[in-house]
Design an enzyme around this catalytic site. Structure first.
Site: not given
Length: 217
Positions: A10, A12, A166
């Site tokens: 990922d 961000d 996250d």
């Protein structure tokens, strides 16, 4: 020695600490649209989902104006908040180590592809990235769709691929597509959010992530 041959990151909250830039741009959009201000804590859920979801569900933009908000964000994001974004400490070195070990390193992000590519270039990560799958302007930015597209294109054994993220969007997508996952705890998802998705592994820090992906021989 690699735990996985292909690592899908990922963007961000996993590779780059982007919240300050996202919040700055979102506030600029809200100011232009005459919307009331919001705190960082209120805006925190913006990190991860597609922009349309952010403006609708997090900021509360009426559905009739969501596309307007998204378009404004894309325009403003070219200049607003960029200096507030940076890679997490240790990430460039980790990506370099993965490449040196022979890993295929890719990014799967809901951020639209042109913006994601410019971020990778601006923050010095582009030389480490083999492939990028991002949201399609005017099309889908849904994480499961993007991850499935990436896995189909890679045409590799799913057990050799891992999704690192996250937020629950990343980990739920990995579960749906059928690839292993690593939930990182240094980003924007809570420990409870990560645990609820039952990832294959968790990593509390960039250093721990590196130890997991590149175990000592």
């Amino acid at each position: 020695m690699l735990l996985y041959q292909t690592v899908l990151f990922d963007l961000d909250g996993t590779l780059i600490e982007s919240a300050p830039g996202i919040f700055a741009c979102a506030r600029a959009v809200m100011c232009e649209m005459g919307l009331p201000p919001m705190t960082d804590e209120q805006l925190r859920p913006m990190v991860g989902p597609p922009l349309a979801v952010c403006f609708s569900d997090v900021i509360g933009v009426p559905q009739s104006r969501v596309q307007e908000a998204v378009d404004r964000y894309h325009r403003l994001a070219k200049t607003v908040g960029l200096d507030a974004i940076h890679p997490y400490p240790g990430i460039p070195a980790l990506l370099g180590r993965l490449k040196a070990a022979g890993a295929r390193v890719c990014v799967v992000t809901s951020k639209v592809t042109p913006t994601a590519q410019s971020h990778l270039e601006r923050y010095g990560l582009a030389p480490f990235i083999d492939c990028l799958w991002g949201g399609v302007p005017g099309g889908s930015a849904e994480k499961t769709f993007l991850l499935q597209t990436a896995v189909d294109a890679l045409a590799a054994d799913k057990t050799s691929i891992v999704m690192v993220g996250d937020r629950h969007y990343d980990l739920a997508a990995a579960n749906a597509v059928g690839v292993p996952s690593i939930g990182v705890l240094y980003g924007y998802g809570s420990a409870e959010e990560i645990a609820s998705c039952a990832p294959t592994h968790t990593a509390a820090s960039v250093e721990a992530l590196g130890s997991l992906l590149l175990p000592a021989q």
